[in-house]
Structures are given as structure tokens and as C-alpha cells.
Design a protein around this motif. Sequence first.
Motif, mmCIF file in Angstrom:
data_model
loop_
_atom_site.group_PDB
_atom_site.id
_atom_site.type_symbol
_atom_site.label_atom_id
_atom_site.label_comp_id
_atom_site.label_asym_id
_atom_site.label_seq_id
_atom_site.Cartn_x
_atom_site.Cartn_y
_atom_site.Cartn_z
ATOM 1 N N ASN A 43 0.849 -1.300 0.171
ATOM 2 C CA ASN A 43 -0.069 -0.020 -0.147
ATOM 3 C C ASN A 43 0.697 1.319 -0.060
ATOM 4 O O ASN A 43 0.428 2.176 -0.588
ATOM 5 N N GLN A 87 2.178 1.816 -3.467
ATOM 6 C CA GLN A 87 1.117 2.573 -4.271
ATOM 7 C C GLN A 87 0.943 4.329 -3.988
ATOM 8 O O GLN A 87 0.918 4.779 -5.032
ATOM 9 N N GLN A 130 4.068 5.791 -5.750
ATOM 10 C CA GLN A 130 3.915 6.132 -6.928
ATOM 11 C C GLN A 130 2.824 7.355 -7.395
ATOM 12 O O GLN A 130 3.130 8.149 -8.287
ATOM 13 N N GLN A 131 1.710 7.320 -6.508
ATOM 14 C CA GLN A 131 0.780 8.445 -6.613
ATOM 15 C C GLN A 131 1.628 9.843 -6.639
ATOM 16 O O GLN A 131 1.182 10.766 -7.205
#
Length: 786
Positions: free
Chosen positions: A45, A48, A51-52
Motif C-alpha cells: 500500500n 502505491q 507512485q501516486q
Amino acid sequence: MLSGFDERGQAIQIGAVLLFGILVVAFASYQAFVVPTQNERVEFNHNQQAQQELQEVRNAIVSSVGGDNGRSVAVSLGTRYPSRLIAQNPGPATGSLRTVGIGNESLNLTVRNATADGETGDFWNGTARTYDTGALDYVSNYNVYESAPTTSYAHTVLFNHRRDRSVTVGDQLLIDERTITLVSLNGSLSRAQTSSYTVNVRPVSSSDRVVSVMNESHPLTLTAPTRLSESEWRQLLTPEPDIERSDVTVDPNGAPGEFGLLEITLPADTEYDLRMAKVGVGSRVRGREAAYVTDIEGGGTVTEGGSDRLVVEVRDRYNNPISGVTVNASTDTDDSVASLAEINATTDDDGRAEFVYRTKGASVNSDTRDFVNVSITRPQSALNQSSFDGGEPGDLSVEYTVTPRSGSTNQASYDLFWTDTTSVPGPTGSSAEVCDSFPCNVTLQATTDPAQVAAPVGFGTGDSNLVRVLERLNATQSGVAGTTVQFRPSTGNTTLVTQSGGTSDTLVVSTPSAVDFESGLGDYGVFGNFEGDDPEQSSQNSNSGSFAVVLEGGNDGGIVTTGYDTTGGESVVLQYWVKESDVGDIGDGNGGLRVEYLTGSGSWVTADSLPLTGTNPGEVRTARLGSDAIHDNFSLRFRQIGADNANDEWLIDNPTITALGTEVGPGEPGSGDGGNGGGADNPSVTITDAGETGNSRKIQLDADFSDPVGDGNELTSVDIEVRDEDGNPVYTDTADDISGDSASLTDYMTTVSLRGNNDPEETFTVEITVSDTDGNTGSDQATVDV
């Protein structure tokens, strides 16, 4: 005889041992399998989320094209695991963010065969142009999630890559139909930690400039190092109509290390819009230099005796304007046919420098060619040499044709001159107005004689760092054409030019004082008395930079400039930012601010007046002063009056003095006496009574005046001003027959009558000012409910 052993309690002991063993096995299984699984989910998590956040970094980099001011984006490099009551977690996971390949010439981005029209084509002439750039990598160091990818940004693309393959996170903007977007990444960044790290994306070179490029006979090509495969780039560029799959290749051995060499071939004889920028991250971000100069406006046919405005723009290698560059210029005819009003100029914030080309009357008998040679690389002395080549990127030549007046259809049948600035509509005297921004917009006008209808009139400036012309072309109405200019907060002298047909006129603009208070009080000295400290720098609030000057309870006291010789001018324009302090003690309404200037007769005249109301959030104000500001000892002061508390505070920033019609040299800091109330040689006034009389809307006043004995001066006049709650004057009166060293108001006037007997009760501010024979003044204030 001994009895046998009793074995009845052993079952309980064995059960306890077995239960403990089960608990140990269960805990070991939880620690070995459940905890890692849960922690892997935490790490996944987090990856992720990272990456955002990196996508936001990518967006900040790409948006620098077009003039974005830059952004700061926080990236969570590592993560921590949730607390556990019994089981143990490994140490926090870390991550690193670093630049890759920047400064390595073998990893440059290259543009080949790109050509442009006009003077821009001196730089974009088909020669290969290389640009230092690189990638930005995020690498996680998780304890469990071992297959986490490396997330990278390069060439407008964010992608995840592992040893065997790569996956793009977003789209590309390198080629978008007929637009090419190139962003050079510069700087050095290497940071590894658990917590978040803020990436500051700083545009080094950025603007909204777009250059059209093409090549009629050869394809335009882009080459760049990449870690994406050929198939991945082909997939990214599939939507582009001008690009075939065969036009996109990646040579895996074309660049060192893990990089391959991407080559994109664009069709010949096709025009593309090229947008470029350079951004920096981390430290050691390199600056930029001027690369070429191009023409924006000017050239063509000019009638002898006429003039033309020539504008050039200096750009860097990224086609973006660059300020602060010295541009040299010279006519090719050694001034025998024409000359320039100024032979060098400094580029403004838009990268532009302006020159005025003036032809001489009766200088040619037939059409004569002339050139203005402009350079950012050559000294002034080299501009007329035979070796001057306007085809070099740092040089240009602008061609003119000077025609004789008798044979010209452009001969002006009228005269053009700047309208007297004191007669142009705008804030004058004590009627200052609020500006939308700083610097203020100021209206100037040019007049034709005889009056022309719809005649085109041009306006220009000799130095955009001193004066910026917002309306460069207008048409006459009833013989008058207007323009809007901004007098910028820089000291120096320049000229404004207006031209129409074959006639022109100039207006001298001189700014002797422009203070931002970043390094002290600058041109200003301190005078008078204060309930608090003397005026000083304050970081409470400001119009520009970090500091303004604060007046802490002036009674009377403030700041004052030295004297300036404005003789020969037409008017003086004032600009300043003013704000009531956030700690202002406004309970009694005392402590108003006066902006005053010294006249030729030695008297201080009010240019602006602001009551202390607690409602002024900070504003820029301007006033235009007329003939009484034109003399050999002009001075400006900001005076606070009647304050009775150190918290009666005013903040002042960016006071700027600009004279029109004459050159004014800068002076030394103000002497400190200001010629004002509160000094040793100034008269004083004390209001002894101020209240409503028995008659409606009338105020009874009493006051005592005195002038220092032995200073050679006597009292000369008393001025009374009553202002309403909005600061608007509702009553003024003057007694100019006062004399001696002391007097009382009851000897001259005692009652003030106000209009509006049926108006509701209102609080009025009464200010009484006394003057002496040397022009010194003193004042006092009181409030009355009527």
C-alpha cells in the motif's frame, strides 16, 4: 514399610505442558506467517501511495513548460508498521530518491535538423542541439515486499521497471500531435530516509514561448537515453498520427550502462510547435545563459524626421526569455541618416529590450537603406565593423528604408507631443487613489495638432526596467491618444517615446527614490516623536520581499527623504503600499497617517490622508503632484499624527518617487528632522476642548498654540479639518492672520458647523495644524461624537 508413589497429579502437569507448547507453536506461526503477510500489505500500500506522489512530481516537472512557477511535492520514502501487542515488527522500511545520469554527456537529449524562420532561425538552423538531462529514481528498501519495482521519471513519462520488464504509470507528452515538449531535468538529489521528503521542483528556464520548427528536406529527429524498450515506446506513441512504428527505435547498446538510445523520426516538411523548459531538483542546479537574440518589432520604411520603435528579445537555449542581459545596438550609417535614442539597453522580465530609431530631417535625397546592428556578444565598438554578421545567434540586423519627406506618402500633416502630465486625468493633489496592484497603472496621453481622428499613435520606452508600457498602440479620439504605463521600483532615468506618421516626441522619466526596506531605511531618515520605538524594519507584513517599515505611535513622527531637485519637470508621481498593523490600538481613533511633500515655499502639503480605523488590510496607493512639487528641494515624508499608544502602528513599503519631464539624481538618506511637528524648532498645538455644543451638528473647539521662543519664527496660520468615520473631509477652515509665539483658538474661531441636522450620531475626527513662518508645522487630533 514404604507405600508406593502416588501418580494422580501427573495428568494436570502434562496438560499444562502441552497447552504451553501449543501456544508457543501458535505464536511462532503468527510471527512467521501472519506478521510478514500483514507487513507486506503495509509495504504494498505504501508503494502505491509513493507512485501516486511521484506522479505529482512528474506533473510538476512537465507543467513547468508554459511558465508554471514550480511546486513542492512531498514523497513518502519509507513507512512504519502498525504497533503489535506481542509480536515483533522489523525496523521501519526506508526508501531512496535520487537523480540518475545528469551531467553525463553520453546521456544527453538531442534535437537534429530543426530549423525555424526569421532571426530565431540563426539558432535553430538544423544544427544538432544537445541538452543535459537525466532521470529521477525511487527505490524502496522493504523488509518483506521484495518484488517492489523501481519507479522512475524520464522524458515526461513515469514508469515502474524491474529486471525483466517495465510498465508505464502514465502517458507521455514528448510528442502530442504537432507539439514537441522537451523538459531538461537538472540538479543533484540523493536522499534515503523513512519519513517524507519534499521535492522542490524549481523552473530554471520556463515561459509560454513556442517556436515553430521543421525541415523541408530532412526528417527532424529526437534522440534520448531510455530504460523503456522499443515496444513500450511504440505503444506510448501509437496514438500520434505522424509517427509510424518504424519511426520509433531503441538501440539497447546505444547508451552506456542500463540505458538504451531512443530515436524518434518525424516527417520532413512538417511544422511542429517546440516547447521547452529546464527544471531543477535538489542541489547544484545550473543556471542559464543567453543563447540568441530575435526581433519582435521594428524595421521597414521611415520618413526622414520620423522615428520607429525597435524591440528585440533575448532567449536562452530553451527558447525562453532571459532578463538582465545587456543588448548593444548601433546604426550602420554612423548616425549620418539616423541614430538611436539609447545605444544599449537591459532586457526586462520578458527578455525584451527596446530602442528608438530616429531619422534626421533633410538627411536623404532618395530612398536610403540603413541597418540597426544588435548584439548580445559584441562590444559597442564592433557593431559597425565589416565582420559583423547578423546571421550569428547573438547578433541581428534590422533593415530600414529612410525616404525623403517630399516624396513620402507617410509624411505627417500634424504635430505630435506628450500632453502635459498635470492635465491628464488621474489622482492629483490630496486625492490619492487605490491601485489594483504594484506598480500602479498610470495614464499618459499624446496630443496631435491639428486634432486628428483615429490616427494611429505608438508608445515605447527606452528602458523597460524603469517604465513598462502596457498599451503600445492606440488611436486618437478628438486629437488625443492615451496609453497606460507602470513606473517600476528601480532608480534611474529613461525616456518615453510617442510617434505617429513621421512625427514623434519624447518624455523624460526619472525615478530618484524606490525603497523596499530590505536593507534598512534606504533613502529615508527618522523625524519626530514616537510612543514606541523609532521607525524600523518589520517582518509583520510587506508588499514585496520580507520587510516593511513600521511607525510605532508617531506623535508627531515618521520618515522623510532627502531633498530632490525636480526643477524643469511637469509632475511627480508617488506610489506606496500602506497597511495598519495587526496590533493596532484603534479604540480612540488616534494615530492617523499623512503622506506629505515639501513645496518650493517650504510648506508641507498633504498628498494623502488615512485614518487609523482597523479596517485597512493593506493597499497600494498613488498620487500625482503638480507644479508645487517642482522645485530644487522636493521631499516626501510619511507622518503619523496624534498617536497615544505604541500599538498605533502603520506599515509602509515600496515608496517610489517618479518625476516626469526632467532628470532627477538620487539623494542621500533624509536628514531626520523632516521639518515637521514634534521637532525642536516646530510649533505645537494642544486641543484643550472638543465637544458638541447645545446646537445640533456643531462642535465647540479650544486649542493652544506655541512656537519655540528664540528660533526666529512666528506662528502664521491655523488649519482645521474635520473628517467623518470614512476619513472623508466634511469641514475645513483656515485662519491666516495669527501671529506671535503663542495664541489660542478662541481668538480666531471656536465653533464648527456641520451639515445634516437630522443625520444619525457619528464620530468625527478633528485635526488642527499650526504653521510658522519657516514652514514648520505641528498638529493635534481629537474625536467628537455629534
